[in-house]
Design a protein around this motif. Structure first.
Motif, short mmCIF file in Angstrom:
data_model
loop_
_atom_site.label_atom_id
_atom_site.label_comp_id
_atom_site.label_asym_id
_atom_site.label_seq_id
_atom_site.Cartn_x
_atom_site.Cartn_y
_atom_site.Cartn_z
N VAL A 131 0.79 -1.13 0.06
CA VAL A 131 -0.04 0.05 -0.08
C VAL A 131 0.93 1.17 0.00
O VAL A 131 0.53 2.21 -0.86
N ILE A 132 1.90 1.24 0.65
CA ILE A 132 2.67 2.51 0.96
C ILE A 132 3.54 2.71 -0.39
O ILE A 132 3.58 3.85 -0.86
N ALA A 133 3.90 1.67 -0.97
CA ALA A 133 4.57 1.75 -2.30
C ALA A 133 3.69 2.25 -3.44
O ALA A 133 4.14 3.05 -4.35
N PHE A 134 2.47 1.76 -3.15
CA PHE A 134 1.44 2.30 -4.11
C PHE A 134 1.14 3.55 -4.19
O PHE A 134 1.17 4.50 -4.95
N VAL A 135 0.97 4.29 -2.74
CA VAL A 135 0.66 5.48 -2.67
C VAL A 135 1.98 6.54 -3.05
O VAL A 135 1.81 7.37 -3.90
N VAL A 136 3.07 5.91 -2.80
CA VAL A 136 4.26 6.84 -3.18
C VAL A 136 4.49 6.88 -4.69
O VAL A 136 5.14 7.62 -5.23
N MET A 137 4.16 5.71 -5.23
CA MET A 137 4.29 5.78 -6.78
C MET A 137 3.27 6.68 -7.45
O MET A 137 3.49 7.32 -8.35
N LEU A 138 2.17 6.85 -6.91
CA LEU A 138 1.11 7.74 -7.34
C LEU A 138 1.57 9.12 -7.37
O LEU A 138 1.60 9.78 -8.27
N GLY A 139 2.25 9.41 -6.24
CA GLY A 139 3.10 10.85 -5.78
C GLY A 139 3.84 10.96 -6.82
O GLY A 139 4.19 12.23 -7.13
N LEU A 140 4.77 9.95 -7.17
CA LEU A 140 5.79 10.30 -8.24
C LEU A 140 5.36 10.49 -9.41
O LEU A 140 5.88 11.13 -10.27
N MET A 141 4.18 9.66 -9.93
CA MET A 141 3.47 9.94 -11.03
C MET A 141 3.02 11.44 -11.44
O MET A 141 2.98 12.30 -12.17
N ALA A 142 2.47 11.85 -10.15
CA ALA A 142 1.88 13.16 -10.11
C ALA A 142 3.04 14.24 -10.07
O ALA A 142 2.64 15.39 -11.10
N MET A 143 4.27 13.98 -9.68
CA MET A 143 5.12 14.91 -9.64
C MET A 143 5.76 14.84 -11.02
O MET A 143 6.16 16.07 -11.82
N THR A 144 5.74 13.91 -11.67
CA THR A 144 6.55 13.88 -13.06
C THR A 144 5.18 14.39 -13.95
O THR A 144 5.84 15.33 -15.10
N GLY A 145 4.11 14.18 -13.66
CA GLY A 145 2.97 14.77 -14.75
C GLY A 145 3.01 16.36 -14.53
O GLY A 145 2.84 17.08 -15.51
N LEU A 146 3.39 16.78 -13.27
CA LEU A 146 3.41 18.39 -13.09
C LEU A 146 4.53 18.95 -13.80
O LEU A 146 4.50 19.92 -14.49
N PHE A 147 5.85 18.22 -13.82
CA PHE A 147 6.99 18.75 -14.50
C PHE A 147 6.68 18.74 -16.07
O PHE A 147 6.78 19.96 -16.62
N SER A 220 17.88 4.74 -2.50
CA SER A 220 18.35 6.19 -2.57
C SER A 220 17.75 7.11 -3.82
O SER A 220 17.64 8.21 -3.80
N THR A 221 17.44 6.05 -4.82
CA THR A 221 16.71 6.86 -6.18
C THR A 221 15.25 7.24 -5.77
O THR A 221 15.05 8.19 -6.59
N ILE A 222 14.60 6.89 -4.67
CA ILE A 222 13.45 7.54 -4.51
C ILE A 222 13.56 9.04 -4.06
O ILE A 222 12.83 9.65 -4.72
N PRO A 223 14.19 9.37 -2.84
CA PRO A 223 14.15 10.75 -2.72
C PRO A 223 15.09 11.63 -3.86
O PRO A 223 14.54 12.67 -4.26
N THR A 224 15.84 11.03 -4.53
CA THR A 224 16.49 11.86 -5.45
C THR A 224 15.79 12.01 -6.74
O THR A 224 15.72 13.08 -7.49
N ALA A 225 14.76 11.04 -6.98
CA ALA A 225 13.84 11.31 -8.10
C ALA A 225 12.91 12.41 -7.75
O ALA A 225 12.54 13.31 -8.57
N PHE A 226 12.27 12.37 -6.52
CA PHE A 226 11.23 13.40 -5.87
C PHE A 226 12.08 14.75 -5.91
O PHE A 226 11.26 15.74 -6.33
N GLY A 227 13.33 14.85 -5.49
CA GLY A 227 14.04 15.95 -5.57
C GLY A 227 14.24 16.57 -6.85
O GLY A 227 13.92 17.83 -7.05
N LEU A 228 14.60 15.79 -7.72
CA LEU A 228 14.90 16.34 -9.11
C LEU A 228 13.64 16.61 -9.98
O LEU A 228 13.67 17.84 -10.68
N LEU A 229 12.84 15.70 -9.92
CA LEU A 229 11.57 16.08 -10.60
C LEU A 229 10.74 17.17 -9.95
O LEU A 229 10.01 18.11 -10.65
N GLY A 230 10.82 17.44 -8.48
CA GLY A 230 10.24 18.35 -7.75
C GLY A 230 10.78 19.65 -8.24
O GLY A 230 10.05 20.77 -8.40
N ALA A 231 12.07 19.68 -8.15
CA ALA A 231 12.64 20.96 -8.57
C ALA A 231 12.52 21.44 -10.11
O ALA A 231 12.03 22.64 -10.36
#
Length: 249
Positions: A131-147, A220-231
């Motif tokens: 469940v946690i991985a599912f929700v975090v993946m949706l957040g990663l998708m949303a961040m990528t879509g925002l960019f 470590s790729t999870i916070p890196t991905a959120f950091g890069l795509l978020g910026a």
């Protein structure tokens, strides 16, 4: 600010509901890849099981939706600019950035719904995800879509020409997806390709997705991905809002 953004979000959603064909077609290609291409990749995972193949392949399919579905969002904005609709909205009493924020919020919402459907198909095929991985993946998708959507709107406001924008998007989208390892891990390729991939922010999104699907939440790729795509999302969003403000004078 929030009220105006919600008004434009509601407008965009009502328009989408009147013509929902594009979001539906947007998930057909990733689903077909899951059904017809993923079963051929058994030799690319240590166990060869369908669950491991899907854990490797599904994140790439989802990033394909995030990139291609959002990068083409700006084409409608060009048409509204040509017809004078966007100029009238930009000089209205509404808060100008809300015009972009409402559209981006709609794109992110549609993207998350598409991601849920794709993951649902993958689960029916044998994928297992927490469940946690599912929700975090949706957040990663949303961040990528925002960019990707913010970049698309910024390009649309800067170019105001469908042909020029199409050429730019197509020129950059294909190498970005190939170097990101959407279909196969970059680790299977030569060393020069692995080095080039590290300069591609989409690569970190794909690798973070694969870590999540392996339930490796400390990777470590999870916070890196959120950091890069978020910026990148913040930079492109500010650019698109300033472009709209400049057009309004």
């Amino acid at each position: 600010m929030l009220r105006h953004t919600a008004l434009f979000l509601g407008y965009e959603l009502r328009f989408l509901l009147r013509n929902p064909i594009w979001p539906v077609f947007g998930i057909l290609q990733p689903v077909m890849y899951l059904i017809f291409f993923a079963p051929l990749l058994g030799s690319t995972t240590p166990s060869g099981s369908m669950a491991d193949v899907l854990a490797m392949f599904t994140p790439g399919s989802m990033m394909m939706i995030a990139l291609f579905g959002s990068l083409f969002a700006g084409f409608g904005l060009i048409n509204e600019t040509r017809n004078g609709v966007l100029e009238r909205l930009a000089v209205s009493p509404a808060w100008p950035p809300a015009i972009i924020l409402g559209r981006v919020a709609k794109d992110m919402l549609v993207l998350v719904l598409q991601a849920i459907l794709v993951m649902g198909v993958a689960m029916l095929m044998g994928l297992r995800i927490g469940v946690i991985a599912f929700v975090v993946m949706l957040g990663l998708m949303a961040m990528t879509g925002l960019f990707a959507a913010s970049l698309s709107y910024g390009l649309a406001l800067a170019l105001r020409d469908e042909n020029g924008m199409s050429q730019i998007v197509q020129f950059f989208a294909m190498p970005l997806t190939l170097i990101a390892g959407l279909f196969l891990p970059v680790s299977l390729g030569p060393e020069w390709l692995q080095t080039a991939a590290k300069f591609n922010p989409l690569y970190y999104g794909v690798e973070a997705g694969r870590a999540l699907f392996r339930d490796d939440l400390s990777n470590s790729t999870i916070p890196t991905a959120f950091g890069l795509l978020g910026a990148l999302a913040v930079i492109t969003l500010i650019w698109s809002m300033r472009s709209l403000r400049k057009m309004a004078g």
